[in-house]
Motif scaffolding. Sequence first.
Motif, PDB file in Angstrom:
ATOM      1  N   ALA A   2     -11.249  18.405  17.234  1.00  0.00           N
ATOM      2  CA  ALA A   2     -12.308  17.408  17.081  1.00  0.00           C
ATOM      3  C   ALA A   2     -12.659  17.262  15.606  1.00  0.00           C
ATOM      4  N   GLU A  27     -14.086  12.606  17.969  1.00  0.00           N
ATOM      5  CA  GLU A  27     -12.659  12.743  17.680  1.00  0.00           C
ATOM      6  C   GLU A  27     -12.268  11.858  16.496  1.00  0.00           C
ATOM      7  N   CYS A 181     -13.018   9.384  11.602  1.00  0.00           N
ATOM      8  CA  CYS A 181     -14.121   9.550  12.541  1.00  0.00           C
ATOM      9  C   CYS A 181     -15.383   9.069  11.834  1.00  0.00           C
TER      10      CYS A 181
END
Lengths: 339, 241
Positions: A2, A27, A181
């Motif tokens: 992540a 993510e 992200c």
Amino acid sequence: MAAIEVDGLVVRYGRTVAVDGVSFAAEPGEVVALLGPNGAGKTTTVETLEGYRTPSSGSVRVLGLDPASERHALAPRVGVMLQEGGTYPVLSPVRALRLFASYYEDAYEPDELLALTGLADVATTPAKRLSGGERQRLSLALALVGRPRVAFLDEPTAGVDPAGRIAVRRIVASLRSGGACVLLTTHELGEAERLADRVVIVDHGRVVATGRPAELVTTGEEIRFAAPAGIDVAALGRWVGAPVTEVGPGEYLVAAPATPATVASLTAWLAEYDLPLADLRAGRQTLEDTFLRLTAHAGDDEGGGGTGAHHRAGGRGARGGPRTRRRHPSGSGRQRRRP
Amino acid sequence: MSWRALRAQTAAEVRMTLEQGERLLVTFLIPIAGLVLFSVVPIVATGTAHRVDFFAPSVLALAVVSTAMVNLGISTGFERSWGVLKRLGATPLGSPTLLASKILAVLGVEIVQVAVLGAIATGLGWHPHAGIAAGVGAELLGTVAFAGIGFLLAGTLRAEVTLAVANGAYLVVLGISGIMFPLAKLGGFAAVARLLPGAALADALHASLGTGASVSAETWIVLAAWALAVPTIAAASFRFE
């Protein structure tokens, strides 16, 4: 792995608990919005991820690293837009971008970012003479200089004009398509709905809901009405043949489509007990409904029977048609009284 | 530490100083005006053969105070209040490089000051004595001490308070350091003033560049003590937000 992991994060300032057990993850290639009213703990959460604060308990990880103790390793891969400030007032956008570009190994050319953020026309104007929206966009451009893998944007659309909002959307989209992200905060529902793949709604330092905007808004057809607080929802539910819940003091939700029969049976029951009906609405929930419903309780509790859930009361009568937005929780914040 | 970042940051710091009127006022205009006015017009009895022999070292001391304390302190204080320092903390620049660039920028501006003031003083008939090495040493120690004071103010007070205190301190240093007039005129207070960094710096420069006398050990000790103590306190108390 992540890009962002927040696990049971608690942040205290003295005796104040700003963040009270927040957990979520994001993510690569995902845009997540932290949505909540002012004082919900959004900025504290983001600043912990940026390495400015350390958790009182719980943990945060950005690209697998501890943002406070491994800031040096993380800084080249992270872009930060602070809620306010952060730019030299005397530097023009082009000079500020050139300066920031020198900090990174593989930075964007200032011209590219000026075009992307729509600042080309004011490229040589000192930041102090830019409009508020232009300064926000400069701050956003500076967050992008180093081609971040993770971008933290704290209230990127606050005080931004429509052109700026479009620029923000374009930039967030390009970050996402590049596999970065993006974690942004906002107290504006519309922006969260438009920008984010996933929304994490926070209030009073806690996560109250999380999901894709669509998941949060479509809980099916329903009827909402306002009536005196404390009516017997179980009895009413049996009468109309669908579950009825009191979502806030005096605000009720009937989990059934607004067929004429159901509405008729609801009003008949209220008439039977001589209960005034202040507001009646049918249709799908918007994110605003979800947001208000989820964040109303805590404020009402602390506010001593606050005004939150009663905002639709006022004898406007039954209304079944398309809804108008009567209260937009943006700008100076929500009207709800907070302690 | 990235050399590219250090170079760019230092250049930006220097340019931001040299481009702004209020900063030029304190770093160049006041020292130049003071040098010319006091050297030409017989306002103060200096006890030297030529008034410029006293005022040239004086304004070289003042230049250090203006750049290292006033300019650095005020600009850093406002960068802190604008969130610039906080924002830079999230870049790969790093605080050691930022600190280094600020020190290099101060030294760079001081070199320009010394060149300009030295040229004007020479034009007014000043012949610096041979104590150049001691003079440079005093300027460097003074820079460290006054930069420490600037950082101490910037890192602990609100920007507006730093602005007021730094400017106030500038006037105080100007008055009680043997810069505007010889320290002996302060009478009994001179002994106290000699313990302050301004008087020690001015004294070292007057001795090394003005009269050619050697700088007293006491002066070096005072200057070195300030140069050691204040930056240490500033580093320990500095808050970026």
